[in-house]
Design an enzyme around this catalytic site. Structure first.
Site, mmCIF file in Angstrom:
data_model
loop_
_atom_site.group_PDB
_atom_site.id
_atom_site.type_symbol
_atom_site.label_atom_id
_atom_site.label_comp_id
_atom_site.label_asym_id
_atom_site.label_seq_id
_atom_site.Cartn_x
_atom_site.Cartn_y
_atom_site.Cartn_z
ATOM 1 N N HIS A 205 29.204 45.359 2.428
ATOM 2 C CA HIS A 205 30.181 46.104 1.640
ATOM 3 C C HIS A 205 29.485 46.575 0.363
ATOM 4 C CE1 HIS A 205 33.028 44.342 4.341
ATOM 5 N NE2 HIS A 205 34.089 44.639 3.621
ATOM 6 N N GLU A 208 32.749 50.351 -2.862
ATOM 7 C CA GLU A 208 34.214 50.477 -2.745
ATOM 8 C C GLU A 208 34.756 50.539 -4.171
ATOM 9 O OE1 GLU A 208 38.124 48.068 -1.037
ATOM 10 O OE2 GLU A 208 36.256 46.989 -1.344
ATOM 11 N N ASP A 286 40.092 47.896 8.037
ATOM 12 C CA ASP A 286 39.787 46.884 7.023
ATOM 13 C C ASP A 286 40.603 45.605 7.214
ATOM 14 O OD1 ASP A 286 38.431 45.816 4.879
ATOM 15 O OD2 ASP A 286 39.287 47.128 3.362
#
EC number: 3.5.4.2
Length: 349
Positions: A205, A208, A286
């Site tokens: 990740h 974001e 997600d």
């Protein structure tokens, strides 16, 4: 370049639902619907701080990633036994198959459970069995990716990796999730290097809520093969060029971005621009139980808000296959399915 048959806008919602697709950014703990949370709580004698299903659902009003994570970990507290992980995995895969997901690469967070005294083998074996049974009974292919929690230490990640290695044949890679801001990829450089030596796929990740610098770090320090989220890449032109040049996939999650206030309005989401710039963007859910929809709902709401068309739908589906950790034969099989669905809907024009 493949010639994509045009599909009339009136048939676009049906096309989005019917087309085969892979889902590459889905946290299995984030698929726990309130009904299953309460069923498992009752089965396992776990007391929840919510009066019932609707009370819990009302609590799903998040202002940022951390406010979501707080409730996410509370929901995970009901998972104690192998059968719980199996039931959670089967519930998601059944739901994904209804959305014509042909392949899912599923994140799981063992530290969320081992910290509570749940054994690593309990987590992995329950999920692995769910994946195998779903493939046999529903025809959906899947694989597991072990995610390290980035708010914990790299030492904790190393311990988690060591505990999981006896079950190495049951997961295909590692990822990095949880609170992004203040926990840069570089924090996990050594453990990712070890995972690379072991031949595990690497994803992370980045970008974001965190800055473009975190995406650079995921690429250059962690050697991440995919960037999970990555929407902040648009703030750095050199980074955009790098992602296009190297064909690095972005696993974007539109409804998650909306729910966590990364974007204030889906109509302003930059996914169409990222796609137009030549990035290998994919659409994913997600944490679908918490963020208002499984993968088809992400497609439907994004396309309705942005005015995207069937050509872009085709590219997103193709990207999802290209970005998957599968064989060329599997990709070719799904491409034939995709072509058949597009031909069917193009004939309705």
């Amino acid at each position: 370049m493949h010639t994509v048959p045009a599909v009339d806008a009136a048939h676009l919602p049906q096309l989005l639902k019917a087309m085969p697709k892979a889902e590459l950014h889905m946290h299995i703990e984030g698929s726990l619907e309130p009904e299953l949370i309460f069923a498992l709580a009752q089965r396992n004698g776990v007391k929840l701080p919510y009066a019932g299903v609707e009370d819990l659902r009302r609590a799903y009003a998040f202002t940022d990633l951390q406010s979501f994570l707080d409730i996410y970990y509370a929901g995970a507290s009901v998972l104690l036994y192998e059968q719980d992980f199996y039931d959670m995995g089967r519930a998601y895969l059944t739901r994904a198959a209804q959305d014509n997901v042909v392949h899912a690469e599923i994140f799981f967070d063992p530290q969320t459970h081992t910290q509570r005294g749940v054994g690593m083998e309990t987590v992995i074996n329950g999920l692995y069995r769910a994946c195998r049974d779903a493939e046999i009974e529903q025809g959906i292919s899947s694989a597991l990716i072990l995610s390290f929690l980035r708010h914990l230490s790299e030492e904790d990640a190393f311990a988690t990796l060591e505990a999981a290695l006896p079950l190495r044949d049951r997961f295909i890679g590692v990822g990095l999730d949880s609170s992004e801001v203040g926990n840069p990829p570089e924090k996990f450089a050594r453990v990712f290097a070890r995972c690379r030596e072991l031949g595990l796929h690497l994803v992370a990740h980045a970008g974001e809520e965190g800055p473009p610098a975190y995406i650079w770090g995921a690429l250059d320090v962690l050697h991440s093969e995919r960037i999970d989220h990555g929407v902040q890449a648009a703030r750095d032109e050199a980074l955009m060029q790098r992602l296009v040049r190297d064909g690095v996939p972005l696993t974007v999650c539109p409804l998650s971005n909306l729910k966590l206030c990364v974007v204030s309005d889906l109509a302003q989401h930059n996914l169409p621009q990222l796609l137009e710039a030549g990035l290998k963007v994919t659409v994913n859910s997600d944490d679908p139980a918490y963020f208002g929809g499984y993968v088809n709902e992400n497609y439907l709401q994004l396309f309705a808000a942005t005015g995207m068309n069937s050509q872009q739908a085709w590219q997103l589906a193709v990207n999802s296959f290209d970005a998957s950790f599968v064989t060329p034969q599997q990709r070719a099989h799904w491409m034939r399915q995709l072509e058949a669905v597009f031909a069917r809907y193009a004939a309705l024009a």
